[in-house]
Design a protein around this motif. Structure first.
Motif, PDB file in Angstrom:
ATOM      1  N   ILE A 127       0.836  -1.201   0.000  1.00 26.29           N
ATOM      2  CA  ILE A 127       0.000   0.000   0.000  1.00 26.29           C
ATOM      3  C   ILE A 127       0.872   1.253   0.000  1.00 26.29           C
ATOM      4  CG2 ILE A 127      -1.640   1.376   1.346  1.00 26.29           C
ATOM      5  CD1 ILE A 127      -2.999  -0.958   0.041  1.00 26.29           C
TER       6      ILE A 127
ATOM      7  N   PRO B 194      -4.571   4.610  -3.857  1.00 20.56           N
ATOM      8  CA  PRO B 194      -5.607   3.646  -3.488  1.00 20.56           C
ATOM      9  C   PRO B 194      -6.806   4.383  -2.914  1.00 20.56           C
ATOM     10  CG  PRO B 194      -3.806   3.602  -1.900  1.00 20.56           C
ATOM     11  CD  PRO B 194      -3.362   4.484  -3.012  1.00 20.56           C
TER      12      PRO B 194
ATOM     13  N   LEU C 227      -8.428   0.543   0.723  1.00 21.44           N
ATOM     14  CA  LEU C 227      -7.690   0.422   1.986  1.00 21.44           C
ATOM     15  C   LEU C 227      -8.481  -0.421   2.985  1.00 21.44           C
ATOM     16  CD1 LEU C 227      -6.275   4.038   2.503  1.00 21.44           C
ATOM     17  CD2 LEU C 227      -5.088   2.041   1.596  1.00 21.44           C
TER      18      LEU C 227
ATOM     19  N   TYR D 204      -6.649   0.228   8.506  1.00 22.90           N
ATOM     20  CA  TYR D 204      -5.342   0.377   7.882  1.00 22.90           C
ATOM     21  C   TYR D 204      -4.454   1.317   8.706  1.00 22.90           C
ATOM     22  CZ  TYR D 204      -1.562   1.410   4.746  1.00 22.90           C
ATOM     23  OH  TYR D 204      -0.308   1.569   4.229  1.00 22.90           O
TER      24      TYR D 204
END
Length: 297
Positions: free
Chosen positions: A126, A137, A142, A165
């Motif tokens: 990520i 993203p 996420l 996240y």
């Protein structure tokens, strides 16, 4: 097969995705929209484990990486892609979860060690996408990625997996601040694994493999712990410029209709004719009957 005809249509779908469709959202992210960057992120997450002495030591003692670095690297990727492509509760997904549990059953380590290894697969890709991807993203992506690893952690009996996240990043950073350090074992593992990255580079670039990895890791403490050369400002700028050019080209192309990964399909020199699930995993761990019969029809 991907159902979105354009990058814009897929982005809209990823922005508005229902939380209940977390597996489909994460699958779209990894296999289509952000496929190249997520793959590279998974690749970089593999190296970070070597910079943790408490994790590197049992990996070195096991000797699987030193003896079969190509197989270990490709099989690790295959396991995660099988889980994403098929779903955690599919027959193939359950076989891969069983393999993970069997391989790690007698591996020494603390609860936080196992949680860190799991979260490298979430946080590292990520962060690479956020810094270098052709687009950011989405919030839904996420959340979907985090849910995927929460569910995987549950199936692996890894407790206290962060539920967001942001919380995963917090644990990841605290763990690395406390545990990243040089070790002879970690540097030996890094040296053994570099050849896998080298094999994917054009021949003229292969002598630069370690420097390229340093540039991509972009973390002086990490690269020092792994025995890699420190990335210089010129090489960092060159990498950034090259990725910016790639991203500009990507934004002008149509969304790919072929998934980045197809279960069982040939895709490397290791499995030139494809693979069956009973071929995946360390050769020094007894095979389980659950893997038999899980080949593609």
């Amino acid at each position: 097969m991907n159902i979105h005809a354009t990058l814009a249509a897929s982005l809209h779908c990823q922005q508005t995705a229902s939380p209940d469709r977390w597996e489909a959202t994460f699958r779209q992210m990894v296999l289509f929209d952000l496929a190249a960057d997520m793959e590279l992120g998974f690749f970089l997450s593999y190296y970070r484990n070597f910079a943790i002495p408490g994790i590197a030591a049992p990996l070195y003692t096991n000797a699987e990486i030193q003896q079969r670095p190509v197989k270990r690297s490709y099989d690790t990727a295959i396991v995660i892609y099988e889980l994403i492509a098929n779903g955690l509760d599919s027959d193939r997904g359950q076989a891969m979860v069983e393999l993970l549990n069997r391989v790690h059953r007698n591996v020494p380590g603390s609860k936080d060690d196992f949680l860190y290894v799991l979260l490298t697969l979430l946080v590292v890709p990520i962060r690479w996408v956020q810094k270098h991807g052709w687009r950011q993203p989405t919030t839904a992506e996420l959340a979907a990625a985090s849910r995927f690893f929460i569910e995987l952690g549950d199936r692996m009996n890894i407790t206290s997996v962060p539920t967001s996240y942001a919380d995963a990043e917090g644990f990841f950073d605290r763990y690395e601040a406390a545990n990243v350090a040089p070790s002879a074992e970690g540097q030996h593992l890094m040296d053994a694994t570099v050849q896998v990255f080298q094999s994917r580079l054009p021949v003229p670039l292969r002598p630069l493999a370690k420097r390229l990895i340093s540039n991509m890791l972009d973390d002086d403490r990490l690269t020092s712990s792994l025995g890699l050369p420190r990335a210089g400002s010129i090489s960092r700028a060159a990498l950034k410029r090259g990725l910016e050019l790639r991203n500009a080209i990507t934004r002008r192309r149509s969304l790919k209709t072929q998934a980045h990964f197809t279960p069982g399909e040939a895709g490397s020199s290791l499995y030139p004719n494809g693979y069956s699930l009973d071929q995946i995993g360390p050769v020094n761990v007894p095979r389980s009957p659950v893997l038999a019969g899980n080949e593609l029809p």
